[in-house]
Write a protein that holds these residues in place. Sequence first.
Motif, short mmCIF file in Angstrom:
data_model
loop_
_atom_site.label_atom_id
_atom_site.label_comp_id
_atom_site.label_asym_id
_atom_site.label_seq_id
_atom_site.Cartn_x
_atom_site.Cartn_y
_atom_site.Cartn_z
N MET A 1 -50.76 13.56 7.26
CA MET A 1 -49.55 13.06 7.64
C MET A 1 -48.55 14.33 8.06
N TRP A 2 -48.80 15.41 7.49
CA TRP A 2 -48.21 16.61 7.62
C TRP A 2 -48.71 17.36 9.17
N LEU A 3 -49.66 17.09 9.49
CA LEU A 3 -50.44 18.00 10.45
C LEU A 3 -50.59 17.17 11.73
N THR A 4 -50.55 15.96 11.82
CA THR A 4 -51.09 15.32 13.15
C THR A 4 -49.60 15.12 13.92
N PRO A 5 -50.09 15.27 15.23
CA PRO A 5 -48.90 15.53 16.24
C PRO A 5 -48.01 14.34 16.33
N THR A 6 -46.77 14.35 16.76
CA THR A 6 -45.89 13.13 17.04
C THR A 6 -46.46 12.43 17.95
N GLY A 7 -46.41 11.17 18.09
CA GLY A 7 -47.00 10.24 18.89
C GLY A 7 -48.45 9.87 18.42
N THR A 8 -48.70 10.12 17.27
CA THR A 8 -50.12 9.74 16.66
C THR A 8 -49.81 8.48 15.88
N VAL A 9 -50.87 7.41 16.04
CA VAL A 9 -50.97 6.23 14.92
C VAL A 9 -51.99 6.30 14.05
N GLY A 10 -51.93 5.79 12.99
CA GLY A 10 -53.19 5.82 12.00
C GLY A 10 -53.79 4.54 12.46
N ILE A 11 -55.04 4.12 11.85
CA ILE A 11 -55.72 3.01 11.64
C ILE A 11 -56.20 2.84 10.45
N ALA A 12 -56.13 1.56 10.01
CA ALA A 12 -56.49 1.10 8.72
C ALA A 12 -56.56 -0.09 8.45
N LYS A 13 -57.40 -0.56 7.29
CA LYS A 13 -57.48 -1.98 7.09
C LYS A 13 -56.38 -2.85 6.79
N LYS A 14 -56.57 -4.08 7.27
CA LYS A 14 -55.41 -5.08 7.37
C LYS A 14 -54.75 -5.20 5.99
N GLU A 15 -55.55 -5.00 5.08
CA GLU A 15 -54.73 -5.26 3.56
C GLU A 15 -53.92 -4.00 2.94
N ILE A 16 -53.71 -3.06 3.90
CA ILE A 16 -52.74 -1.83 3.64
C ILE A 16 -51.43 -2.44 3.35
N ILE A 17 -50.99 -3.60 3.99
CA ILE A 17 -49.74 -4.27 3.98
C ILE A 17 -49.37 -4.54 2.30
N TRP A 18 -50.42 -4.82 1.65
CA TRP A 18 -50.08 -5.05 0.24
C TRP A 18 -49.69 -3.97 -0.36
N TYR A 19 -49.74 -2.82 0.03
CA TYR A 19 -49.57 -1.32 -0.83
C TYR A 19 -48.15 -1.16 -0.95
N PRO A 20 -47.68 -1.02 -2.35
CA PRO A 20 -46.12 -1.34 -2.47
C PRO A 20 -45.26 -0.29 -1.53
N LEU A 21 -44.47 -0.81 -1.00
CA LEU A 21 -43.57 0.13 -0.20
C LEU A 21 -44.28 1.07 1.22
N PHE A 22 -45.46 1.72 0.69
CA PHE A 22 -46.01 2.53 1.58
C PHE A 22 -46.73 1.65 2.86
N GLY A 23 -47.16 0.73 2.37
CA GLY A 23 -48.16 -0.32 3.24
C GLY A 23 -46.85 -1.25 4.08
N GLN A 24 -45.80 -1.30 3.58
CA GLN A 24 -44.62 -1.97 4.41
C GLN A 24 -44.10 -0.90 5.52
N LEU A 25 -44.19 0.16 5.19
CA LEU A 25 -43.41 1.31 6.05
C LEU A 25 -44.67 1.53 6.97
N TYR A 26 -46.02 1.61 6.57
CA TYR A 26 -46.96 1.62 7.58
C TYR A 26 -47.05 0.67 8.75
N VAL A 27 -46.85 -0.58 8.46
CA VAL A 27 -46.58 -1.67 9.23
C VAL A 27 -45.29 -1.51 10.08
N LEU A 28 -44.23 -1.08 9.47
CA LEU A 28 -42.99 -0.98 10.34
C LEU A 28 -43.12 0.16 11.25
N ALA A 29 -43.65 1.29 10.96
CA ALA A 29 -43.99 2.57 11.86
C ALA A 29 -45.29 2.01 12.99
N ASN A 30 -45.50 0.88 13.04
CA ASN A 30 -46.48 0.47 13.99
C ASN A 30 -47.50 1.10 14.28
#
Length: 301
Positions: free
Chosen positions: A145-174
């Motif tokens: 989170m700290w070291l990747t440059p601006t303009g970088t996206v992560g890739i994760a399994k679709k179930e991450i959306i169910w992680y409380p608060l963090f999962g929703q932010l992940y989706v909102l961050a595109n």
Amino acid sequence: MENTGSSTFLRNRRLESFLNTSSGQRVEESPKVSVKEESERRLKPDIFSNYDDEGWLLDIMSWIRIVICFVCMMVTTFIWALIMLVLIPWPYERIRQGNIYGHVTGRMLMWILGNPIKIEGSEYANKRAIYISNHASPIDIFLIMWLTPTGTVGIAKKEIIWYPLFGQLYVLANHLRIDRSNPTVAIESLKEAARAIVKNNLSLIIFPEGTRSKNGRLLPFKKGFIHLAIQSRLPIVPMILTGTHRAWKKGSLHVRPAPLAVKYLPPISTENWRVDKIDDYVKMVHNLYAEHLPGNQRPLS
């Protein structure tokens, strides 16, 4: 008296030797170690061995740090979730804000944990590329989170959306999600992710092992990051994380003050890579990691 004692001692030694050789018991021998391994062991002692056994006071301090990290992360996640909601019409700006969130939150969490960190090869950290990293600890997430440059996206399994608060932010961050329910669907998800990266001029961060190592040793790599590299033609920048498995072991609530190291390797060009050589590329990158990791993090096979 001295002669009697000496002869008794010698008789006892002979009897012990006889029992060891004739009673079926074997005296364990030290495992054979090559000259190269012995030299590496002497030159590179295990700097993490002092952090395995600690007292109750350090345990309490560790739990306090973890609680503070959790609370701080919840606060920053909530703040940036509100920012993301405002920015829903602007997808790229949400990605940028997601990176800023990561830079702020990741750096803050590492500061709270207090582990000394050494970073090498940072001149390769601002390229548009596919960044890959070994994964053995929750600390890896904070560092990424700290070291990747601006303009970088992560890739994760679709179930991450169910992680409380963090999962929703992940989706909102595109950030990108893939469906791993079956190989065909997963490959199609990777193609869509590659198209999104190319279209929006983004970088990508991914853990090629696909899961977290339990003991810190490098696991086999999945092929997904190679598919993404071939389809996007982006270079691959390996990030070698060392010591995080000692600092915070999987399934543990004990954070140790072990030193950490992050080393960026020079970008690997993928311009001329071919689909029929995917297995060779996976093996090549995996071997590169094994070469740069310390002995206690290299794969056993």
